[in-house]
Write an enzyme that holds these catalytic residues in place. Structure first.
Site, PDB file in Angstrom:
ATOM      1  N   ASN A 109       0.799  -1.220   0.000  1.00  0.00           N
ATOM      2  CA  ASN A 109       0.000   0.000   0.000  1.00  0.00           C
ATOM      3  C   ASN A 109       0.835   1.275   0.000  1.00  0.00           C
ATOM      4  OD1 ASN A 109      -2.497   1.683   0.615  1.00  0.00           O
ATOM      5  ND2 ASN A 109      -1.313   2.015   2.485  1.00  0.00           N
ATOM      6  N   TYR A 175       3.851   8.773 -11.357  1.00  0.00           N
ATOM      7  CA  TYR A 175       3.054   8.015 -10.391  1.00  0.00           C
ATOM      8  C   TYR A 175       2.111   7.063 -11.118  1.00  0.00           C
ATOM      9  CZ  TYR A 175      -0.389   7.087  -6.704  1.00  0.00           C
ATOM     10  OH  TYR A 175      -1.237   6.476  -5.815  1.00  0.00           O
ATOM     11  N   GLY A 176       1.399   7.580 -12.123  1.00  0.00           N
ATOM     12  CA  GLY A 176       0.476   6.742 -12.877  1.00  0.00           C
ATOM     13  C   GLY A 176       1.174   5.607 -13.595  1.00  0.00           C
ATOM     14  N   ALA A 177       2.358   5.883 -14.153  1.00  0.00           N
ATOM     15  CA  ALA A 177       3.112   4.845 -14.850  1.00  0.00           C
ATOM     16  C   ALA A 177       3.524   3.734 -13.889  1.00  0.00           C
ATOM     17  CB  ALA A 177       4.345   5.451 -15.513  1.00  0.00           C
ATOM     18  N   LYS A 179       1.974   2.885 -11.122  1.00  0.00           N
ATOM     19  CA  LYS A 179       0.783   2.134 -10.737  1.00  0.00           C
ATOM     20  C   LYS A 179       0.309   1.228 -11.879  1.00  0.00           C
ATOM     21  CE  LYS A 179       0.249   3.557  -6.521  1.00  0.00           C
ATOM     22  NZ  LYS A 179       0.410   2.601  -5.392  1.00  0.00           N
TER      23      LYS A 179
END
Length: 274
Positions: A109, A175-177, A179
Site C-alpha cells: 500500500n 506516479y500513474g506509470a 501504478k
C-alpha cells in the site's frame, strides 16, 4: 530507517496448530502485513483486519502515526521502516514472522506522489517515486514468497483507477506509470505464483478522502479543493472513504475469494468510466 526492527507493544501472539500442508485450522488468526499503515487506506485496512480477528503488522516511516493506528487495537503491531531502504524487505518479513508467527496476506500500500510535469521532474524526485511505488513492492513481495507459499497466501497490490486503461494523467505521469506497472505485475505474478499456491490481486482506488492529505508528510493546503473538484466529476458525486477501500481489501483477501486471481478491481465511483 536502518538497524533492528522497532516493534511497539500492542499484541499478544498465539501458536496455532497447522496441518502438514501449512494451512491453519479454520478460524485461526491470520498474519497480515500492510505497508503505508500509518494513515488513510493503510490505517483503515489495519483496523478492518484487526476487527475480524487477524493479527496485523503495519509498516511506515513515522512512529507517531503508526502508534495511532495501533491504539486501541491489541491485534496490531507496528514496525518503523522505510520500504525503500535496501534491507527493508528482509527486515519486514522477519519482523512479521517474529511478531505474528506467520504471513498470510501482504498488502503493498505504501505510495509516494508528486505532481509535476515532465519538464520539472528531476532525477531525485523520479527515483523517489519509482523506489516507493514500484521497486519496493517488487522486492518486498519477492522476500515474502516463502512464508506466503507456506500459507497459500495472498498479495494485494494497491494501484490507482487513474492509471487504468488508456487514460492519461497530466502532471502526474510518473506516479500513474508506476501504478500501471504494478497492475501488470499483479497479472503476471498471479500466473507465475499460482503453482506455489500464492494468489495475487489488485485494488485500484479512486480519489479517497484521506484526513490531513495523502501520505505521512502532513496536510496539503490545496487538498480540500482537489477533493471538491474530483467529487464534481465523479458519477457517484463524491470521493471515496478509506473504510470503503479497506472493505474491498479484506474481501479480496478472504479465503472465500480464492478463485479470484490476477484481477484488479476499480473502486472509484465510476470516474474511470467517464
Amino acid at each position: 530507517m536502518r538497524g533492528a526492527p522497532r516493534i511497539l507493544p500492542g499484541m499478544t501472539t498465539r501458536t496455532e496448530e497447522i496441518d502438514r500442508t501449512g494451512r491453519a485450522e479454520a478460524g485461526a488468526a491470520r498474519g497480515i502485513v500492510i505497508t503505508g499503515g500509518g494513515t488513510g487506506i493503510g490505517r483503515a485496512t489495519a483496523h478492518a483486519f484487526a476487527r475480524q480477528g487477524d493479527h496485523v503488522l503495519v509498516v511506515g516511516r513515522t512512529a507517531s502515526t503508526l502508534a495511532a493506528t495501533a491504539e486501541g487495537h491489541p491485534g496490531i503491531r507496528v514496525l518503523v521502516a522505510d520500504v525503500t531502504e535496501p534491507d527493508a524487505p528482509d527486515r519486514i518479513v522477519e519482523a512479521a514472522l517474529s511478531a505474528l508467527g506467520r504471513l498470510d496476506v501482504l498488502v503493498n500500500n505504501a505510495a509516494a506522489m508528486g505532481y509535476r510535469p515532465l519538464a520539472a521532474l528531476d532525477r531525485a524526485e523520479a527515483e523517489r517515486q519509482l523506489r516507493t511505488n514500484l521497486l519496493a513492492p517488487v522486492l518486498l513481495t519477492r522476500a515474502a514468497l516463502e512464508p506466503l507459499a507456506e500459507r497459500s497466501g495472498t498479495v494485494l497490490n494497491i494501484g490507482s483507477s487513474g492509471a487504468l486503461g488508456l487514460r492519461s494523467w497530466p502532471d502526474n505521469g510518473l506516479y500513474g506509470a508506476a501504478k500501471a506497472a504494478l497492475d501488470f505485475l499483479t497479472r503476471t505474478w498471479a500466473v507465475e505464483l499460482a503453482p506455489r499456491g500464492i494468489r495475487v490481486v489488485g485494488l485500484a482506488p479512486g480519489v479517497t478522502d484521506i484526513s490531513g492529505g495523502p501520505g505521512e508528510d502532513g496536510p496539503d493546503p490545496g487538498y480540500a479543493g482537489f477533493l471538491k473538484e474530483i467529487a464534481g466529476r465523479t458519477p457517484s458525486g463524491r470521493t471515496g472513504r478509506p473504510e470503503e477501500m479497506a472493505w474491498w481489501i479484506t474481501q479480496l483477501t478472504r479465503p472465500e475469494a480464492a478463485y479470484a486471481n490476477g484481477i484488479v478491481v476499480a473502486v472509484d465511483g465510476g470516474l474511470s468510466l467517464t
